[in-house]
Design an enzyme around this catalytic site. Structure first.
Site, PDB file in Angstrom:
ATOM      1  N   GLY A 178       0.835  -1.194   0.000  1.00 41.82           N
ATOM      2  CA  GLY A 178       0.000   0.000   0.000  1.00 41.82           C
ATOM      3  C   GLY A 178       0.874   1.249   0.000  1.00 41.82           C
ATOM      4  O   GLY A 178       2.013   1.213   0.464  1.00 41.82           O
TER       5      GLY A 178
ATOM      6  N   GLN B  49       3.361   9.920   0.668  1.00 44.22           N
ATOM      7  CA  GLN B  49       4.653   9.226   0.750  1.00 44.22           C
ATOM      8  C   GLN B  49       5.538   9.503  -0.463  1.00 44.22           C
ATOM      9  O   GLN B  49       6.735   9.240  -0.434  1.00 44.22           O
ATOM     10  CB  GLN B  49       4.442   7.714   0.916  1.00 44.22           C
ATOM     11  CG  GLN B  49       3.790   7.353   2.248  1.00 44.22           C
ATOM     12  CD  GLN B  49       3.598   5.866   2.389  1.00 44.22           C
ATOM     13  OE1 GLN B  49       2.591   5.320   1.963  1.00 44.22           O
ATOM     14  NE2 GLN B  49       4.579   5.191   2.950  1.00 44.22           N
TER      15      GLN B  49
ATOM     16  N   CYS C  13       6.092  -0.063   7.032  1.00 45.70           N
ATOM     17  CA  CYS C  13       5.728   1.087   6.207  1.00 45.70           C
ATOM     18  C   CYS C  13       6.902   1.445   5.301  1.00 45.70           C
ATOM     19  O   CYS C  13       8.049   1.449   5.747  1.00 45.70           O
ATOM     20  CB  CYS C  13       5.401   2.270   7.118  1.00 45.70           C
ATOM     21  SG  CYS C  13       4.955   3.766   6.229  1.00 45.70           S
ATOM     22  N   LEU C  14       6.602   1.748   4.039  1.00 44.03           N
ATOM     23  CA  LEU C  14       7.677   2.085   3.104  1.00 44.03           C
ATOM     24  C   LEU C  14       8.401   3.374   3.514  1.00 44.03           C
ATOM     25  O   LEU C  14       9.538   3.599   3.106  1.00 44.03           O
ATOM     26  CB  LEU C  14       7.125   2.222   1.679  1.00 44.03           C
ATOM     27  CG  LEU C  14       6.578   0.924   1.068  1.00 44.03           C
ATOM     28  CD1 LEU C  14       5.949   1.198  -0.289  1.00 44.03           C
ATOM     29  CD2 LEU C  14       7.682  -0.129   0.945  1.00 44.03           C
TER      30      LEU C  14
ATOM     31  N   HIS D 255      -4.111   1.777   7.931  1.00 45.84           N
ATOM     32  CA  HIS D 255      -2.723   2.272   7.955  1.00 45.84           C
ATOM     33  C   HIS D 255      -2.562   3.418   6.940  1.00 45.84           C
ATOM     34  O   HIS D 255      -2.008   4.471   7.258  1.00 45.84           O
ATOM     35  CB  HIS D 255      -1.778   1.108   7.631  1.00 45.84           C
ATOM     36  CG  HIS D 255      -0.340   1.488   7.461  1.00 45.84           C
ATOM     37  ND1 HIS D 255       0.660   1.021   8.292  1.00 45.84           N
ATOM     38  CD2 HIS D 255       0.284   2.290   6.549  1.00 45.84           C
ATOM     39  CE1 HIS D 255       1.823   1.541   7.900  1.00 45.84           C
ATOM     40  NE2 HIS D 255       1.613   2.300   6.840  1.00 45.84           N
ATOM     41  N   GLU D 256      -3.086   3.200   5.732  1.00 44.15           N
ATOM     42  CA  GLU D 256      -2.960   4.228   4.687  1.00 44.15           C
ATOM     43  C   GLU D 256      -3.815   5.456   5.001  1.00 44.15           C
ATOM     44  O   GLU D 256      -3.411   6.585   4.733  1.00 44.15           O
ATOM     45  CB  GLU D 256      -3.339   3.653   3.315  1.00 44.15           C
ATOM     46  CG  GLU D 256      -2.515   2.454   2.851  1.00 44.15           C
ATOM     47  CD  GLU D 256      -1.018   2.677   2.904  1.00 44.15           C
ATOM     48  OE1 GLU D 256      -0.566   3.821   2.767  1.00 44.15           O
ATOM     49  OE2 GLU D 256      -0.297   1.680   3.107  1.00 44.15           O
TER      50      GLU D 256
ATOM     51  N   HIS E 143      -2.009   7.843   7.074  1.00 39.44           N
ATOM     52  CA  HIS E 143      -1.079   8.696   6.316  1.00 39.44           C
ATOM     53  C   HIS E 143      -1.782   9.969   5.830  1.00 39.44           C
ATOM     54  O   HIS E 143      -1.192  11.045   5.825  1.00 39.44           O
ATOM     55  CB  HIS E 143      -0.533   7.956   5.087  1.00 39.44           C
ATOM     56  CG  HIS E 143       0.628   7.052   5.377  1.00 39.44           C
ATOM     57  ND1 HIS E 143       1.809   7.506   5.913  1.00 39.44           N
ATOM     58  CD2 HIS E 143       0.788   5.719   5.196  1.00 39.44           C
ATOM     59  CE1 HIS E 143       2.654   6.485   6.039  1.00 39.44           C
ATOM     60  NE2 HIS E 143       2.061   5.387   5.623  1.00 39.44           N
TER      61      HIS E 143
HETATM   62 NI    NI Z   1       2.844   3.417   5.552  1.00 40.81          NI
END
Ligand code: NI
Length: 174
Positions: A46, A51, A92-93, A134-135, A138
């Site tokens: 995701g 991001q 998380c990226l 989670h997204e 963000h």
């Molecule tokens: Ni993340």
């Protein structure tokens, strides 16, 4: 399509609240295409637009085994359908190499616009529920380590900063 750079903590952009999208047009689809390519390249499941430094309420996701079923969520609204929460190990990226348990409602409804601007509604459970929440965080300027203790959070940020420095050093010499 192009792979974009993913920003990492403690980049202040990650604390920004993303703005609603006004129109699902070709420019937005180009952003979503880039986001999917960036997510695949980074082996993520995701990615939120912030991001890649864009403060729009856009999320892409692919939970399929073959990584050939990208999903697009524009202006998503998530509503918990149960008070029961579940612990799930998250990563998380934007926080590479850090994983920890976060508790979230295990069943949610998600309303959104899809890739073509069509109104949609899904019930999310299991990994889908974890990932969309989670997204969504963000989009509100929250990252998963914000749900952890201050000690764990500080440690995670330091670890990421060190990793980013090492990566920069290695690309500088190659
Ligand atoms: Ni993340």
């Amino acid at each position: 399509m192009a792979v974009r750079d993913i920003i990492t903590v403690p980049d202040p952009h990650l604390k920004r609240v993303s703005r609603p999208v006004e129109a699902v047009d070709d420019a937005l689809r180009a952003l979503m295409d880039d986001m999917v390519e960036t997510m695949y390249e980074a082996n993520g499941i995701g990615l939120a637009a912030i991001q890649v430094g864009v403060d729009k309420r856009v999320i892409v996701m692919d939970l399929s085994d073959k990584r050939d079923k990208p999903c697009y969520f524009v202006n998503p609204v998530v509503t918990p359908l149960t008070e029961e929460c579940k612990l799930h190990r998250e990563g998380c990226l934007s926080i590479p190499d850090v994983y920890d348990d976060v508790e979230r409602p295990e069943r949610v409804e998600v309303a959104y616009l899809d890739y073509n601007g069509k109104v949609r509604k899904d019930i999310a459970e299991d990994l889908f529920a974890v990932c969309i929440q989670h997204e969504m965080d963000h989009l509100e300027g929250i990252v998963f380590i914000d749900h952890l203790s201050r000690l764990k959070r500080d440690r995670a940020v330091k670890k990421v900063q060190k990793l980013v420095r090492l990566r920069r050093a290695s690309t500088a010499t190659v």
